[in-house]
Write an enzyme that holds these catalytic residues in place. Structure first.
Site, short mmCIF file in Angstrom:
data_model
loop_
_atom_site.label_atom_id
_atom_site.label_comp_id
_atom_site.label_asym_id
_atom_site.label_seq_id
_atom_site.Cartn_x
_atom_site.Cartn_y
_atom_site.Cartn_z
N HIS A 162 37.90 33.73 41.17
CA HIS A 162 38.12 33.40 39.76
C HIS A 162 36.78 33.06 39.12
O HIS A 162 36.00 32.28 39.68
CB HIS A 162 39.09 32.23 39.63
CG HIS A 162 40.49 32.58 40.07
ND1 HIS A 162 41.26 31.76 40.87
CD2 HIS A 162 41.25 33.68 39.83
CE1 HIS A 162 42.43 32.33 41.09
NE2 HIS A 162 42.45 33.50 40.46
N ASP A 181 35.84 31.22 36.74
CA ASP A 181 35.54 29.84 36.36
C ASP A 181 35.61 28.89 37.56
O ASP A 181 35.75 27.68 37.40
CB ASP A 181 36.50 29.37 35.26
CG ASP A 181 37.96 29.44 35.67
OD1 ASP A 181 38.25 30.02 36.74
OD2 ASP A 181 38.81 28.91 34.94
N ARG A 197 45.92 38.21 41.52
CA ARG A 197 47.28 38.66 41.21
C ARG A 197 47.30 40.19 41.13
O ARG A 197 48.27 40.77 40.65
CB ARG A 197 47.77 38.09 39.87
CG ARG A 197 47.68 36.58 39.71
CD ARG A 197 48.63 35.84 40.63
NE ARG A 197 48.65 34.41 40.32
CZ ARG A 197 47.78 33.52 40.76
NH1 ARG A 197 46.78 33.93 41.55
NH2 ARG A 197 47.88 32.24 40.44
N GLU A 211 40.77 25.61 48.73
CA GLU A 211 40.41 24.90 47.49
C GLU A 211 39.40 23.83 47.89
O GLU A 211 39.76 22.85 48.56
CB GLU A 211 41.65 24.28 46.86
CG GLU A 211 42.77 25.26 46.55
CD GLU A 211 42.51 26.08 45.31
OE1 GLU A 211 41.57 25.75 44.56
OE2 GLU A 211 43.26 27.06 45.07
#
Length: 494
Positions: free
Chosen positions: A126, A128, A188, A309
């Site tokens: 991602h 960001d 996705r 994460e």
């Protein structure tokens, strides 16, 4: 004079009342703010601050201290020059805007095919969430600087082929947004087992296609992607069949929990999470998503992948990067090293000529297949330590073999030598790797008949000739008798 005194008294009394009311009002306002603060998360307060007009300034300041895309490309190429003895740099494709997706491979024999497991880390999926791209450059430099000094680094470099893709989404990074230049969430964009999406490969994003083609070229044993916004190690399945938020484990649930725990417990504080027990979570139980990369890796590429994460803040201040590196360093190293510290590894051979076979490895009770390499016949099966496993090796045209192993104390090396299948008549079936349905096969068949079975044919011909000789002699004995009987009937003539 008396009137002035009374007037002054009333003015003072009025001022005192007003002051008291204002004070009570301030206290009440303060209490309300405290209650609102207790009910709101830090994220809510952050969103509120951004809405107050500081959004543009904050957005501009986000990238300060982070490498730009040009800086990242330069750092990767400089690393390749500095550590050329244990690395190579290559590209798996380009982003929408044409930025190269550069990979660092680290091994004592980079670019060569060995009977060793391959592992990949991917950062910046991602746009960001840029912490991962910085951590992977930290990791590469650490491995380079400590090779032959640190036993763990030496173990990784000499026994694993490690591939680092610091940025999968360089366009999203430069735009300071989650999706790529086409505003597509790359996590996705993969084919999904539960939802019929992304089935047309030409319609997928170039970054997605690059990853898929990459895994067609290299047989990765395991993998992890680095994200931000939480502190947890996430494992499959990411989605559930009925789309509900619930625990939905895959066939290798035990192995994935073990992998996630390795990362979590090697981390500075991930395993002490109050939100996630042990610092790990099943993806569908956390929140279901579809079209994700980790499920696709497991289903279609034979690769066990985690979604990591690694920071509560998606885009922390750059001054925190060295701290985040220290918190994640041992986790990143231990997860890679776990490929050779546990599981079952080996090669599959043919007993006929000893050549390697690209067979398949399954474990009884686990509905999942690992394929051996086409060139070396090597396989690497990650498994959680436990008392015993029954491992089965299969190959078309060969008899399968199975054996029991114990994984309670380190890895197991297990080679299989498979015997070719034999037909009812005793002829050896030809291996599928050598099958060639053309004139060459016809020629080989003729050679097979007139070569190996010539003696059999000669014996059959002799027997047939002997039978014909007996039949001929019997015919000669009966023929005169027949003529005599016929003549006797003709004894009377007119």
């Amino acid at each position: 004079m008396v009137m002035k005194t009374k007037l002054l008294f009333f003015l003072l009394l009025f001022a005192s009342t007003i002051s008291s009311s204002l004070a009570k009002g301030s206290l009440k306002q303060t209490l309300i703010s405290s209650e609102e603060f207790d009910d709101c998360s830090n994220a809510s307060r952050t969103r509120h601050l951004l809405e107050d007009g500081s959004r543009s300034q904050t957005s501009v300041d986000l990238a300060q201290g982070y490498m730009s895309n040009d800086d990242l490309e330069r750092a990767i190429k400089e690393f390749g020059q500095r550590c050329s003895n244990i690395s190579r740099i290559y590209s798996i494709g380009n982003s929408v805007n044409g930025f190269p997706l550069l990979v660092i491979e680290i091994s004592d024999k980079p670019g060569e095919e060995e009977a060793e497991p391959a592992f990949k880390y991917i950062g910046n999926v991602h746009g960001d969430e840029p912490v991962g791209r910085e951590l992977l450059i930290f990791l590469a430099n650490w491995l380079c600087d400590n090779y032959l000094k640190d036993p763990l680094v030496k173990l990784i470099v000499e026994n694993v082929h490690l591939h680092l893709l610091p940025s999968m989404n360089p366009d999203g990074f430069s735009l300071r947004k989650r999706g790529n230049a086409n505003n597509i969430d790359l996590n996705r964009d993969f084919p999904d087992q539960f939802v019929s999406i992304n089935d047309d490969e030409d319609s997928r994003q170039p970054e997605t296609r690059a990853i898929m083609n990459w895994l067609r070229d290299i047989r990765f044993t395991a993998s992890a992607t680095l994200h931000g916004g939480a502190l947890v190690a996430n494992y499959p399945w990411d989605g559930s069949e009925d789309k509900r938020t619930k625990y939905y484990g895959c066939p290798d649930d035990d192995a994935f929990r073990f992998m996630a725990s390795i990362y979590s417990h090697s981390h500075y504080n991930m395993s002490s999470s109050k939100e996630f027990l042990g610092g790990i979570t099943n993806g569908a139980e956390w929140y279901p998503l579809y079209g994700g990369m980790q499920d696709w890796n497991y289903i279609h590429a034979g690769c066990l992948e985690l979604t990591l994460e690694v920071s509560d803040n998606k885009w922390p201040n750059a001054t925190e990067l060295p701290i985040l590196w220290r918190y994640n360093k041992m986790s990143l190293l231990n997860l890679v090293a776990s490929l050779v510290k546990t599981g079952v590894h080996g090669r599959i051979y043919s007993s006929g000529d000893g050549r390697p076979l690209p067979g398949s490895i399954t474990v009884s009770g686990i509905n999942y297949t690992v394929t051996a390499g086409k060139t070396l016949g090597d396989y690497h099966r990650f498994l959680a330590p436990r008392d015993k496993y029954e491992v089965v090796a299969t190959m078309p045209g060969y008899k399968s073999k199975n054996t029991t192993i114990w994984l309670d104390d380190g890895p197991v090396t297990l080679d299989f030598v498979l015997d070719p299948e034999v037909s009812v008549k005793g002829s050896v079936l030809q291996n599928v790797c050598d099958c060639d349905c053309n004139s060459k096969s016809t020629q080989e068949f003729v050679q097979f008949l007139w070569g190996a079975h010539l003696e059999v044919f000669f014996i059959l011909i002799v027997i047939l000739g002997f039978l014909l000789l007996l039949f001929k002699r019997r015919t000669k004995v009966k023929f005169p008798t027949s003529r005599l009987l016929a003549g006797s009937k003709k004894t009377v003539e007119v």
